[in-house]
Motif scaffolding. Sequence first.
Motif, PDB file in Angstrom:
ATOM      1  N   ASP A  42      -8.384 -14.575  -3.436  1.00  0.00           N
ATOM      2  CA  ASP A  42      -8.694 -13.777  -4.625  1.00  0.00           C
ATOM      3  C   ASP A  42      -8.419 -12.287  -4.434  1.00  0.00           C
ATOM      4  N   ASP A  43      -8.721 -11.774  -3.241  1.00  0.00           N
ATOM      5  CA  ASP A  43      -8.525 -10.349  -2.991  1.00  0.00           C
ATOM      6  C   ASP A  43      -7.082 -10.011  -2.612  1.00  0.00           C
ATOM      7  N   ARG A  44      -6.203 -10.998  -2.746  1.00  0.00           N
ATOM      8  CA  ARG A  44      -4.772 -10.899  -2.475  1.00  0.00           C
ATOM      9  C   ARG A  44      -4.450 -10.841  -0.979  1.00  0.00           C
ATOM     10  N   SER A  45      -5.461 -11.018  -0.130  1.00  0.00           N
ATOM     11  CA  SER A  45      -5.184 -11.118   1.303  1.00  0.00           C
ATOM     12  C   SER A  45      -4.492 -12.447   1.565  1.00  0.00           C
ATOM     13  N   GLN A  46      -3.808 -12.531   2.682  1.00  0.00           N
ATOM     14  CA  GLN A  46      -3.014 -13.722   2.967  1.00  0.00           C
ATOM     15  C   GLN A  46      -3.185 -14.173   4.412  1.00  0.00           C
ATOM     16  N   ILE A  47      -2.983 -15.461   4.602  1.00  0.00           N
ATOM     17  CA  ILE A  47      -2.798 -16.047   5.916  1.00  0.00           C
ATOM     18  C   ILE A  47      -1.375 -16.608   5.906  1.00  0.00           C
TER      19      ILE A  47
END
Length: 105
Positions: A42-47
């Motif tokens: 949701d916070d646009r962070s990625q793995i």
Amino acid sequence: MNNTEFHQLVDAELQLIEEAIDDSGADIDFETTGNVMTLEFDDRSQIIINRQEPMQEIWLASKSGGFHFKYQQDRWICSKTGMEFSQMVKQECEKHAGDTIDWVQ
């Protein structure tokens, strides 16, 4: 292990991750393009999960850093932590989501 076996093992592992995310109901978008799977939160962070064919490893990059997994004794094991790949993915997803994920594998 030859390259075909490597790709089959990685494909199976990534399929398990996709199914686990779907079954969990977590709000995680995922996309696989070429050798890279991207999980977005949701916070646009990625793995970012990447297969490294020359080294026959799976690499995972997240907020916590980068991790390399080698296939040993029928499991993908992190060279830094000794943690199994699926456990690390779950742990990192929970960090990115900021919540516990009901993830059954």
